[in-house]
Enzyme design. Structure first.
Site, short mmCIF file in Angstrom:
data_model
loop_
_atom_site.label_atom_id
_atom_site.label_comp_id
_atom_site.label_asym_id
_atom_site.label_seq_id
_atom_site.Cartn_x
_atom_site.Cartn_y
_atom_site.Cartn_z
N GLU A 98 0.88 -1.27 0.04
CA GLU A 98 0.02 -0.03 0.17
C GLU A 98 0.87 1.20 0.21
O GLU A 98 2.03 1.27 0.67
CB GLU A 98 -0.92 0.06 1.37
CG GLU A 98 -1.95 -1.24 1.09
CD GLU A 98 -2.88 -1.35 2.31
OE1 GLU A 98 -3.97 -1.85 2.17
OE2 GLU A 98 -2.63 -0.83 3.51
N CYS A 111 3.52 8.41 1.27
CA CYS A 111 4.00 7.28 2.17
C CYS A 111 4.09 6.32 1.55
O CYS A 111 2.96 5.72 1.10
CB CYS A 111 3.22 7.59 3.67
SG CYS A 111 3.45 5.85 4.61
N CYS A 118 6.58 -7.27 6.46
CA CYS A 118 7.72 -6.94 7.40
C CYS A 118 8.13 -8.03 8.20
O CYS A 118 7.18 -8.83 8.71
CB CYS A 118 7.45 -5.63 8.03
SG CYS A 118 8.70 -4.93 9.13
N CYS A 122 7.29 -5.80 15.24
CA CYS A 122 6.78 -5.03 16.49
C CYS A 122 5.42 -5.17 16.69
O CYS A 122 4.38 -5.56 16.15
CB CYS A 122 7.11 -3.43 15.83
SG CYS A 122 8.81 -3.31 15.08
N CYS A 125 2.20 -3.17 15.68
CA CYS A 125 2.09 -2.72 14.13
C CYS A 125 1.28 -3.88 13.49
O CYS A 125 1.48 -4.85 13.62
CB CYS A 125 3.33 -2.48 13.62
SG CYS A 125 3.52 -2.30 11.83
N SER A 224 12.41 5.99 7.57
CA SER A 224 12.05 5.57 8.87
C SER A 224 12.52 4.23 9.02
O SER A 224 12.21 3.49 8.41
CB SER A 224 10.75 5.70 9.25
OG SER A 224 10.21 5.36 10.26
N CYS A 366 -0.67 5.39 10.45
CA CYS A 366 0.54 4.53 10.53
C CYS A 366 0.21 3.25 11.45
O CYS A 366 -0.74 3.32 12.48
CB CYS A 366 1.40 5.55 11.75
SG CYS A 366 1.60 7.09 11.48
#
Ligand code: SAH
Length: 393
Positions: A98, A111, A118, A122, A125, A224, A366
């Site tokens: 996305e 973004c 990933c 975390c 997330c 980031s 986020c």
């Protein structure tokens, strides 16, 4: 050449200027053609080689045989009530990732994602819940910016270099006026850990900054990272974009839990890498992201711990109200708690701001980007064995 898992014609979007020059030279043409090509692709937003009319006809025909401008296919577009747009893009038939466009007065931020899924696990997330599938190629990373620029221009009916104020379509809530650019900022804050895809991300950064590419200022491109320390040192040698770091906790015990890569690279090492990056690249400051989790990391005592870590350093804290997703065990800290946390930081001499939540009605905020990922990770970073999925070369 940039690493690629793609086959078929060469994707021109995946090549930096030197790579494109080499490619063109390989076809027996003059290197200056590379600049002409980039001008068509990035300044004029033209993706059809046949339409690049100031290139010699034979050259166009030759190039069209072996190369193309290839962008990910759009599977879906969602519009938020606040004007934020989220596109779902196809990585292949079964995988999606996305990108999100966030319009604000005077700037438009795109973004973008660097991986499908990933591996960093975390705990707060939603991308992590999907697992990791693969790295995006440089062409797919740059393809997001190229595609978004084209789509947004089509949405507002403005030319790429149109300096005129853009009318906001009330119904579609498209875009606020910008100084001639619909996309003024690019942030690597979508799906994935950009430094775990170092070899495809670094060329993408150079195309974003190149005068003949997107020509963005280094301060308007932000990478980031959750804190891959060795790659941060490498980045300091190869790029100079703005750095954001996902801190999320003021001590190792808590950060080990929230951001498992901390077990390998604890806070002290992480901060040393941040200050080194600024020194090497003459950067102004590092932005530390800090997700506000109710009752977990949001007490005034924890704010004072952060002050002790960061006071006197070129650091800014960006407090992100937690964005919930199905199945999460966390809750967002109440706004008065977040404000008190910020005030405590400021009182201690640390710059802090609260990030305004955007696009949460379409899960574009986020940590809410989930795409569609078939996890093929065998070892996740939440386990003891960390580092397997982290590509460094
Ligand atoms: N992997 C990189 C890039 C992701 S950036 C990194 O970790 O920095 C996205 C930012 O949103 C990161 O700071 C991430 O920690 C934060 N985030 C993740 N999940 C979130 C959530 N549910 N709510 C708010 N912020 C979240």
């Amino acid at each position: 050449m940039s690493a690629s898992t793609e086959t078929g014609p060469t994707n021109l979007l995946g090549l930096t200027r030197p790579q494109l020059e080499e490619y063109i030279a390989g076809l027996g043409s003059k290197p200056f053609r590379a600049r002409q090509l980039m001008n068509w692709i990035y300044k004029r937003g033209e993706g059809r080689i046949g339409e690049m009319t100031d290139l010699a006809k034979e050259f166009r025909a030759q190039l069209a045989q072996c190369a193309e401008v290839r962008v990910p296919r759009i599977a879906d577009l969602q519009l938020s009530a606040d004007g934020t747009r989220k596109w779902k893009l196809e990585a292949d038939a079964s995988q999606a990732f996305e990108m999100v466009y966030i319009p604000e007065p005077g700037r438009g931020t795109l973004c973008i994602s660097s991986q499908v899924g990933c591996a960093l696990d975390c705990s707060f997330c939603s991308t992590a819940q999907q697992g990791f599938n693969r790295n995006l190629t440089t062409g797919e990373i740059i393809g997001q910016v190229w595609l978004a620029a084209r789509e947004l221009q089509a949405a507002v009916g403005a030319g790429p270099s149109d300096d005129a104020e853009v009318d906001t379509d009330a119904a579609a809530q498209v875009i606020t006026p910008l100084s001639g650019r619909i996309i003024s900022n690019v942030v690597f804050m979508g799906m994935g850990e950009p430094l775990a895809n170092f070899r495809n991300v670094v060329p993408a950064l150079s195309i974003l900054l190149d005068d003949f590419g997107f020509d963005l200022s280094r301060r308007r491109v932000t990478l980031s990272t959750s804190g891959l320390v060795p790659q941060m040192y490498k980045l300091a040698e190869e790029s100079n974009v703005a750095l954001a770091v996902s801190l999320h906790a003021p001590n190792d015990a808590l950060r080990n839990e929230l951001v498992p890569i901390n077990r390998k690279h604890p806070i002290r090492e992480l901060l040393a890498a941040c200050w080194h990056y600024l020194d090497e690249q003459n950067g102004r400051s590092v932005t530390f992201e800090y997700v506000m989790l109710d009752g977990v990391n949001d007490s005034p005592g924890q704010a004072r711990e952060l002050v002790r870590l960061l006071r006197g350093h070129p650091a800014k804290l960006n407090l992100i109200p937690f964005n919930p997703f199905p199945g999460t065990r966390y809750q967002r800290s109440p706004m008065p708690v977040i404000q008190r946390f910020r005030d405590e930081l400021i009182r201690g001499g640390v710059l802090a701001t609260i990030r305004r939540t955007r696009g949460d009605d379409i899960d574009a905020a986020c940590g809410q980007l989930a795409g569609k990922v078939i996890d093929r990770t065998t070892v996740r970073l939440g386990n003891k064995t960390i580092g397997l999925m982290v590509e460094t070369t």
